[in-house]
Design a protein around this motif. Structure first.
Motif, PDB file in Angstrom:
ATOM      1  N   ALA A   1       0.830  -1.208   0.000  1.00 22.96           N
ATOM      2  CA  ALA A   1       0.000   0.000   0.000  1.00 22.96           C
ATOM      3  C   ALA A   1       0.866   1.260   0.000  1.00 22.96           C
ATOM      4  N   VAL A   2       1.954   1.230   0.768  1.00 23.86           N
ATOM      5  CA  VAL A   2       2.863   2.381   0.851  1.00 23.86           C
ATOM      6  C   VAL A   2       3.525   2.641  -0.499  1.00 23.86           C
ATOM      7  N   ILE A   3       4.035   1.580  -1.124  1.00 28.71           N
ATOM      8  CA  ILE A   3       4.705   1.724  -2.429  1.00 28.71           C
ATOM      9  C   ILE A   3       3.730   2.252  -3.469  1.00 28.71           C
ATOM     10  N   LEU A   4       2.525   1.683  -3.512  1.00 23.92           N
ATOM     11  CA  LEU A   4       1.520   2.140  -4.482  1.00 23.92           C
ATOM     12  C   LEU A   4       1.109   3.589  -4.215  1.00 23.92           C
TER      13      LEU A   4
ATOM     14  N   THR B   1      -1.557   4.018 -17.838  1.00 21.24           N
ATOM     15  CA  THR B   1      -0.723   3.304 -16.869  1.00 21.24           C
ATOM     16  C   THR B   1      -1.136   3.648 -15.445  1.00 21.24           C
ATOM     17  N   LEU B   2      -1.418   4.931 -15.225  1.00 24.35           N
ATOM     18  CA  LEU B   2      -1.860   5.394 -13.910  1.00 24.35           C
ATOM     19  C   LEU B   2      -3.186   4.745 -13.513  1.00 24.35           C
ATOM     20  N   LEU B   3      -4.092   4.614 -14.473  1.00 23.37           N
ATOM     21  CA  LEU B   3      -5.388   3.991 -14.198  1.00 23.37           C
ATOM     22  C   LEU B   3      -5.214   2.539 -13.752  1.00 23.37           C
ATOM     23  N   VAL B   4      -4.250   1.847 -14.354  1.00 22.72           N
ATOM     24  CA  VAL B   4      -3.961   0.454 -13.954  1.00 22.72           C
ATOM     25  C   VAL B   4      -3.398   0.422 -12.530  1.00 22.72           C
ATOM     26  N   LEU B   5      -2.488   1.339 -12.215  1.00 20.51           N
ATOM     27  CA  LEU B   5      -1.913   1.413 -10.863  1.00 20.51           C
ATOM     28  C   LEU B   5      -2.996   1.703  -9.825  1.00 20.51           C
ATOM     29  N   ILE B   6      -3.907   2.593 -10.173  1.00 21.50           N
ATOM     30  CA  ILE B   6      -4.996   2.943  -9.261  1.00 21.50           C
ATOM     31  C   ILE B   6      -5.927   1.752  -9.057  1.00 21.50           C
ATOM     32  N   ALA B   7      -6.183   1.002 -10.137  1.00 21.10           N
ATOM     33  CA  ALA B   7      -7.008  -0.204 -10.027  1.00 21.10           C
ATOM     34  C   ALA B   7      -6.351  -1.210  -9.080  1.00 21.10           C
TER      35      ALA B   7
ATOM     36  N   TYR C   1     -10.110   8.660  -3.531  1.00 15.94           N
ATOM     37  CA  TYR C   1     -10.265   7.432  -4.316  1.00 15.94           C
ATOM     38  C   TYR C   1     -11.195   7.672  -5.499  1.00 15.94           C
ATOM     39  N   LEU C   2     -12.294   8.383  -5.255  1.00 15.74           N
ATOM     40  CA  LEU C   2     -13.252   8.685  -6.316  1.00 15.74           C
ATOM     41  C   LEU C   2     -12.601   9.517  -7.416  1.00 15.74           C
ATOM     42  N   LEU C   3     -11.845  10.530  -7.020  1.00 19.44           N
ATOM     43  CA  LEU C   3     -11.187  11.409  -7.996  1.00 19.44           C
ATOM     44  C   LEU C   3     -10.038  10.706  -8.717  1.00 19.44           C
ATOM     45  N   MET C   4      -9.348   9.818  -8.008  1.00 15.31           N
ATOM     46  CA  MET C   4      -8.262   9.055  -8.645  1.00 15.31           C
ATOM     47  C   MET C   4      -8.778   8.226  -9.817  1.00 15.31           C
ATOM     48  N   ILE C   5     -10.033   7.815  -9.715  1.00 17.64           N
ATOM     49  CA  ILE C   5     -10.651   7.064 -10.810  1.00 17.64           C
ATOM     50  C   ILE C   5     -11.217   8.022 -11.855  1.00 17.64           C
ATOM     51  N   ALA C   6     -11.896   9.078 -11.381  1.00 13.80           N
ATOM     52  CA  ALA C   6     -12.591  10.002 -12.279  1.00 13.80           C
ATOM     53  C   ALA C   6     -11.651  10.757 -13.216  1.00 13.80           C
ATOM     54  N   VAL C   7     -10.490  11.161 -12.717  1.00 12.01           N
ATOM     55  CA  VAL C   7      -9.572  11.960 -13.539  1.00 12.01           C
ATOM     56  C   VAL C   7      -9.035  11.167 -14.737  1.00 12.01           C
ATOM     57  N   PRO C   8      -8.368  10.024 -14.535  1.00 13.58           N
ATOM     58  CA  PRO C   8      -7.862   9.296 -15.719  1.00 13.58           C
ATOM     59  C   PRO C   8      -8.976   8.694 -16.571  1.00 13.58           C
TER      60      PRO C   8
END
Length: 199
Positions: free
Chosen positions: A12-15, A78-84, A118-125
């Motif tokens: 979790a820390v690394i991600l 790539t960011l969207l995959v990391l967030i997933a 979390y919601l915005l991390m998904i919404a932006v990408p």
């Protein structure tokens, strides 16, 4: 008697820090590329951000605007995959307990801010992805054709506005998150920031 951990797992820390680094990089890239002219000449090599550190060579000529927009889209996917991955990890691993020193309002604000992040991390990408798919150019991932463009101008323009608005909200919420972390570090002098460090 088992002690409840107040620290996040190493994964979790690394991600968290990897996503944070990419997000800040994307903000910088978005600001940089928005200032690029549309009529610049094409070229095969690009000195990244004109810093003289690294030159990115292409197989085909592209204008600076095309190059940086494609780079932004590629990193966004790539960011969207990391967030997933981060979301899956968060769902399958219980987060650590909040510090007992937190006041009731701090607990509510911290929980609410995390949910909005979390919601915005998904919404932006995701809004950027939908915008890119509905352009005539489609989406390339680091030079490889990924998704063909649908050339739907109305949908593209709608999600262009959505993307810009959610990015601004994202910046505001991140600022609140950072301000909270700094408050705990320098004013409260508690172990909040240690929760997000490697064990």
């Amino acid at each position: 008697m088992n002690q409840v951990s107040t620290r996040y797992t190493n994964v979790a820390v690394i991600l968290h820090w990897l996503i944070a680094l990419v997000v800040f990089g994307m903000f910088a890239l978005g600001w940089f590329m928005s200032e690029l002219p549309k009529d610049a000449s094409k070229q095969l090599g690009f000195d990244l951000f004109n810093l003289g550190i690294y030159t990115w060579n292409l197989a085909e000529e592209a204008s600076p605007r095309t190059f940086y927009f494609n780079l932004h889209k590629s990193i966004g996917v790539t960011l969207l995959v990391l967030i997933a991955l981060r979301l899956v990890w968060r769902i399958t691993h219980r987060p650590p307990a909040l510090l007992t020193s937190y006041k009731a309002w701090e607990r509510k604000l911290a929980t609410g801010t995390h949910h909005v992040l979390y919601l915005l991390m998904i919404a932006v990408p995701l809004s950027g992805l939908i915008m890119a798919i509905n352009s005539k150019y489609g989406l390339m991932w680091f030079g490889t054709d990924f998704i063909k463009g649908l050339d739907n101008k109305d949908v593209r323009e709608l999600f262009k506005e959505v993307h810009e608005i959610v990015v601004l909200i994202f910046i505001l919420v991140i600022s609140l998150h950072v301000a909270g972390a700094l408050k705990h570090k320098f004013i409260d002098k508690d172990d909040t920031m240690k929760r997000m460090t490697l064990k």
